[in-house]
Motif scaffolding. Structure first.
Motif, PDB file in Angstrom:
ATOM      1  N   LEU A 153     -31.043  27.571  34.072  1.00  0.00           N
ATOM      2  CA  LEU A 153     -32.374  26.959  34.038  1.00  0.00           C
ATOM      3  C   LEU A 153     -32.723  26.508  35.472  1.00  0.00           C
ATOM      4  N   VAL A 154     -33.981  26.756  35.824  1.00  0.00           N
ATOM      5  CA  VAL A 154     -34.512  26.111  37.143  1.00  0.00           C
ATOM      6  C   VAL A 154     -35.812  25.440  36.679  1.00  0.00           C
ATOM      7  N   LYS A 155     -35.389  24.115  36.781  1.00  0.00           N
ATOM      8  CA  LYS A 155     -36.492  23.430  36.293  1.00  0.00           C
ATOM      9  C   LYS A 155     -37.400  23.028  37.670  1.00  0.00           C
ATOM     10  N   ILE A 156     -38.816  23.038  37.833  1.00  0.00           N
ATOM     11  CA  ILE A 156     -39.375  23.222  38.976  1.00  0.00           C
ATOM     12  C   ILE A 156     -40.805  22.681  38.887  1.00  0.00           C
ATOM     13  N   ASP A 157     -41.387  22.035  39.780  1.00  0.00           N
ATOM     14  CA  ASP A 157     -42.600  21.456  39.811  1.00  0.00           C
ATOM     15  C   ASP A 157     -43.270  22.561  40.585  1.00  0.00           C
ATOM     16  N   PRO A 158     -44.447  23.323  39.658  1.00  0.00           N
ATOM     17  CA  PRO A 158     -44.877  24.544  40.229  1.00  0.00           C
ATOM     18  C   PRO A 158     -46.134  24.127  41.253  1.00  0.00           C
ATOM     19  N   GLU A 159     -46.503  22.888  41.383  1.00  0.00           N
ATOM     20  CA  GLU A 159     -47.577  22.293  42.160  1.00  0.00           C
ATOM     21  C   GLU A 159     -47.128  21.768  43.558  1.00  0.00           C
ATOM     22  N   HIS A 160     -45.511  21.735  43.635  1.00  0.00           N
ATOM     23  CA  HIS A 160     -45.143  21.373  44.788  1.00  0.00           C
ATOM     24  C   HIS A 160     -45.442  22.224  46.020  1.00  0.00           C
ATOM     25  N   PRO A 161     -45.387  21.766  47.345  1.00  0.00           N
ATOM     26  CA  PRO A 161     -45.788  22.719  48.218  1.00  0.00           C
ATOM     27  C   PRO A 161     -44.809  23.831  48.860  1.00  0.00           C
ATOM     28  N   ASN A 162     -43.473  23.494  48.430  1.00  0.00           N
ATOM     29  CA  ASN A 162     -42.357  24.396  48.299  1.00  0.00           C
ATOM     30  C   ASN A 162     -41.979  25.085  47.286  1.00  0.00           C
ATOM     31  N   ALA A 163     -42.542  25.063  46.433  1.00  0.00           N
ATOM     32  CA  ALA A 163     -42.230  25.591  45.140  1.00  0.00           C
ATOM     33  C   ALA A 163     -42.174  27.201  45.195  1.00  0.00           C
ATOM     34  N   ASP A 164     -43.038  27.978  45.896  1.00  0.00           N
ATOM     35  CA  ASP A 164     -43.037  29.183  46.075  1.00  0.00           C
ATOM     36  C   ASP A 164     -41.687  29.695  46.552  1.00  0.00           C
ATOM     37  N   ARG A 165     -41.306  29.098  47.633  1.00  0.00           N
ATOM     38  CA  ARG A 165     -39.866  29.318  48.515  1.00  0.00           C
ATOM     39  C   ARG A 165     -38.861  29.220  47.475  1.00  0.00           C
ATOM     40  N   ILE A 166     -38.805  28.266  46.522  1.00  0.00           N
ATOM     41  CA  ILE A 166     -37.782  28.113  45.758  1.00  0.00           C
ATOM     42  C   ILE A 166     -37.735  29.109  44.476  1.00  0.00           C
ATOM     43  N   LEU A 167     -38.945  29.630  44.098  1.00  0.00           N
ATOM     44  CA  LEU A 167     -39.354  30.547  43.074  1.00  0.00           C
ATOM     45  C   LEU A 167     -38.622  31.992  43.546  1.00  0.00           C
ATOM     46  N   LYS A 168     -38.834  32.140  44.946  1.00  0.00           N
ATOM     47  CA  LYS A 168     -38.473  33.575  45.354  1.00  0.00           C
ATOM     48  C   LYS A 168     -37.033  33.308  45.357  1.00  0.00           C
ATOM     49  N   LEU A 169     -36.369  32.256  45.784  1.00  0.00           N
ATOM     50  CA  LEU A 169     -34.657  32.302  45.681  1.00  0.00           C
ATOM     51  C   LEU A 169     -34.008  32.685  44.424  1.00  0.00           C
ATOM     52  N   TYR A 170     -34.636  32.121  43.353  1.00  0.00           N
ATOM     53  CA  TYR A 170     -34.237  32.229  42.145  1.00  0.00           C
ATOM     54  C   TYR A 170     -35.218  33.247  41.260  1.00  0.00           C
ATOM     55  N   ALA A 171     -35.361  34.263  41.976  1.00  0.00           N
ATOM     56  CA  ALA A 171     -36.345  35.358  41.215  1.00  0.00           C
ATOM     57  C   ALA A 171     -35.728  36.293  40.193  1.00  0.00           C
ATOM     58  N   ASN A 172     -34.275  36.251  40.393  1.00  0.00           N
ATOM     59  CA  ASN A 172     -33.590  37.311  39.443  1.00  0.00           C
ATOM     60  C   ASN A 172     -33.657  36.644  37.978  1.00  0.00           C
ATOM     61  N   SER A 173     -34.563  37.367  37.082  1.00  0.00           N
ATOM     62  CA  SER A 173     -34.581  36.846  35.792  1.00  0.00           C
ATOM     63  C   SER A 173     -33.416  37.159  34.819  1.00  0.00           C
ATOM     64  N   GLN A 174     -32.572  37.874  35.399  1.00  0.00           N
ATOM     65  CA  GLN A 174     -31.338  38.103  34.466  1.00  0.00           C
ATOM     66  C   GLN A 174     -30.188  36.828  34.699  1.00  0.00           C
ATOM     67  N   GLN A 175     -30.351  36.216  35.648  1.00  0.00           N
ATOM     68  CA  GLN A 175     -29.590  35.263  35.893  1.00  0.00           C
ATOM     69  C   GLN A 175     -30.006  33.756  35.909  1.00  0.00           C
ATOM     70  N   TYR A 176     -31.539  33.851  36.030  1.00  0.00           N
ATOM     71  CA  TYR A 176     -32.199  32.457  35.979  1.00  0.00           C
ATOM     72  C   TYR A 176     -33.329  32.446  35.253  1.00  0.00           C
ATOM     73  N   GLU A 177     -33.454  31.265  34.320  1.00  0.00           N
ATOM     74  CA  GLU A 177     -34.765  30.937  33.541  1.00  0.00           C
ATOM     75  C   GLU A 177     -35.888  29.931  34.030  1.00  0.00           C
ATOM     76  N   ILE A 178     -36.943  30.314  34.615  1.00  0.00           N
ATOM     77  CA  ILE A 178     -37.597  29.393  35.257  1.00  0.00           C
ATOM     78  C   ILE A 178     -38.296  28.664  34.119  1.00  0.00           C
TER      79      ILE A 178
END
Length: 653
Positions: free
Chosen positions: A419-444
């Motif tokens: 699980l990748v629990k994240i605040d989508p409104e944070h300024p650095n959210a896009d960078r974190i989402l790119k790091l964990y973009a593999n949907s087979q390994q991570y669930e956002i």
């Protein structure tokens, strides 16, 4: 022993050759009995001939079977190697085969039912003495195998001539039918059945004495056919077509169509002499731990022996090893570095003291260091001390007092996507989402406003996982608590759990068992300062000395299943509350970022020495604290004096 595909090929070939020999002999007008025995022996010989090389010579087996070919057995055929699930070609073949067996069996059952009804309608009396006349097996076989070909007139004529007859004489025809059912996929099986039916249909003509004899050339046919059938089984592996074809068929059947493989974790073990400590995951990425409590005399036998580390049963080379030695009797500890695993020497280099021969009761050794591919985070060996207090299976860590400034959190889960629990409104959210973009390994998991002071979590570090507790879910499919945002705002405040008269922050002292039994009538309560949090659900883990750990995911401690487990508790047990879900003032469900523990200690001294149970002999006042008990029964001078001598009671006059 041949492999199954090889056996099937050779058996099929032998069946074909023997059936051909039977057809050749038909023109020589053999006796009915001879033809009958030929058909009886045909399937038996077809199965036995391919097995003769394995049954007659052990050396032949080793020479005829190359390395890598597995032995034929039913267990191998049915052995399904499925990490989670795996569908191979042979799985589908088996499914189709058993479907065919079921279909053929139903058809046979219908036919036997019709025959039974027909016999009853014609007034057949199986118990009549006349029902046991000669040629009964032939007559019933004729009816059973030719039932679908016979007209109604032929059936009625048969009944008028031969009834009464006992149905048990249909045994031979029934065995033929079973043979066909087992080989429904094989066209030769139906040819085999037709020859039986033909033999039975013409039994009157066939049973007459015939003058035909087998010629020399016919015997030559028999020798040739037998030689061919045996020849395939005895051919060397390099040129045997049945072995080569069998290997190809076996390889084709092992092809996987669909699979979902979960990698099996490696098994690590630390062995010190006769002392074996299975390792379990302690910290990421490759930290492992173990703990054990041993007798002093047993440990003295292994202290000077070699220390080894194993991976899946194979030794791995240890790296730099160190130990932390804690002496219970001397009240001191020493750091011992540069441990030689071949001959362990507990040497404190600073003072030059060697502790090998001065170990005492209650002493502890904590081994840590590295090996080829893992790190030994904490290998704890404790020498038993009969006088020591109760030590819980694991200690609950203190709540983190760091400010919750991280806007995302990773939760590792066994056999599932992290699980990748994240605040989508944070300024650095896009960078974190790119790091964990593999949907087979991570669930956002998007949680606006999410904040935490715990960057990385893993299910392996939950209390239930650490004590290997068997789980019972008493909720109605409650959402996994790891999907929820975390409760924050407790930093700098007094955080504790009250449960009846007991209190934990975050771990309790060792309460007497009676105090615990009084407290289970109440529900636990989390206090943040003076404010109380509403509990939604939590996981209760019961673990302790000499007992199997169990966990219960529940809404309340008053659940009947959990209450029964509480009442069966004994001394030296710990009760943990983990994965706690609470509601804030806005009614939102939140995961509390910590766990709590309540402990029951060793039996009271007066229980052991005077032979009575306090909870059964006295009524305790609710609110009794550890080692302070108030009696609410009439005064008993003899008992009071004895208890006062232990300085653990104050008696109410």
């Amino acid at each position: 022993m041949p492999t199954f595909p090889q056996f099937a090929i050779e058996s099929l070939l032998a069946f074909l050759l023997l059936l051909g020999f039977y057809l050749i002999t038909q023109k020589y007008h053999l006796y009915f009995l001879a033809k009958r025995w030929q058909l009886r022996l045909l399937p038996v010989l077809a199965c036995v001939l391919p097995l003769l090389p394995a049954l007659t010579s052990e050396t032949t087996v080793s020479a005829a079977i190359p390395d890598g070919i597995q032995i034929m057995s039913i267990s191998r055929l049915m052995d399904v190697q499925m990490p989670e699930f795996s569908i191979k070609i042979w799985t589908l073949v088996l499914a189709i085969y058993f479907m065919g067996v079921a279909y053929s069996s139903f058809r046979l059952a219908d036919r036997l039912w019709l025959i039974t009804q027909f016999l009853q309608s014609k007034g057949n009396s199986p118990n009549n003495h006349a029902a046991w006349h000669g040629n009964s097996t032939v007559l019933m076989g004729h009816l059973m195998l030719n039932w679908e070909r016979m007209s109604e007139q032929e059936k009625a004529l048969w009944a008028n001539h031969w009834l009464p007859i006992h149905p048990v004489f249909g045994w031979e025809a029934f065995l033929v039918e079973l043979s066909v059912i087992a080989n429904w996929w094989n066209p030769l099986a139906y040819t085999y059945r037709r020859h039986w039916a033909k033999l039975y249909a013409n039994w009157q003509q066939e049973s007459r004495p015939m003058t035909g004899k087998l010629g020399v050339h016919t015997l030559g046919y028999a020798a040739l056919i037998g030689g061919l059938a045996l020849g395939f089984a005895y051919l060397p592996p390099a040129i045997s077509p049945s072995i080569l074809l069998g290997k190809k068929v076996e390889a084709a059947l092992e092809i996987t169509l669909i699979e979902n493989i979960v990698e099996k974790p490696h098994e690590y073990l630390v062995q010190w002499g006769d002392l074996k400590l299975p390792l379990k995951k302690y910290a990421n990425p490759n930290g492992f731990s173990a703990e054990i409590e041993v007798e002093l005399t047993d440990f003295q036998k292994v202290i000077k022996k070699e220390l080894k580390v194993f991976k899946d049963g194979k030794p791995v080379k240890p790296g730099t090893l160190s130990m932390l030695y804690k002496s219970n009797q001397r009240g001191r500890q020493a750091y011992l570095n540069g441990i030689d695993p071949k001959k362990v020497k507990l040497l404190e280099r600073q003072s030059g003291i060697v502790f090998n021969d001065s170990l005492g009761l209650g002493d502890e050794l904590v081994l840590f260091g590295d090996t080829e591919d893992i790190y030994l985070s904490r290998i704890e060996i404790k020498i038993k001390d009969p006088e020591a207090g109760y030590k819980p299976p694991i200690f609950v860590p203190e709540l983190s007092q760091l400010e919750p400034q991280m806007h995302y959190q990773i939760v590792a889960r066994k056999g599932k996507r992290a699980l990748v629990k994240i605040d989508p409104e944070h300024p650095n959210a896009d960078r974190i989402l790119k790091l964990y973009a593999n949907s087979q390994q991570y669930e956002i998991v998007y949680l606006p406003g999410f904040r935490t002071n715990r960057h990385y979590l893993t299910e392996a570090e939950t209390v239930a996982s650490k004590v290997a507790a068997a789980n019972t879910d008493l909720t109605f499919l409650e959402q996994d608590a790891f999907y929820l945002p975390e409760f924050q705002g407790y930093q700098g405040k007094d955080v504790r759990v009250t449960w009846g008269s007991m209190e934990a922050a975050t771990s309790s002292p060792n309460y007497p068992l009676d105090s615990f039994l009084l407290s289970i009538a109440h529900e636990p309560n989390i206090l943040i300062g003076e404010d109380s949090l509403e509990l939604v659900s939590y996981e209760v883990i019961i673990a302790g000395k000499n007992r199997e750990a169990k966990s219960y995911h529940t809404y309340r401690t008053s659940d009947l299943n959990l209450r029964g487990a509480f009442r069966n508790m004994k001394d030296e047990t710990s009760i943990y509350f983990d994965k706690i879900v609470v509601k804030d003032s806005m009614g939102q469900s939140l995961l509390f970022p910590g766990a709590f523990a309540f402990h029951t200690g060793k039996p009271n001294k007066y229980q052991n020495e005077m032979g009575f149970m306090p909870g059964k002999n006295f009524i305790f006042k609710e609110g009794a604290k550890p080692e302070i008990i108030e009696l609410l029964v009439p005064k008993n001078d003899s008992i009071s004096k004895a208890l006062k001598s232990q300085k653990i009671l104050k008696t109410k006059n």
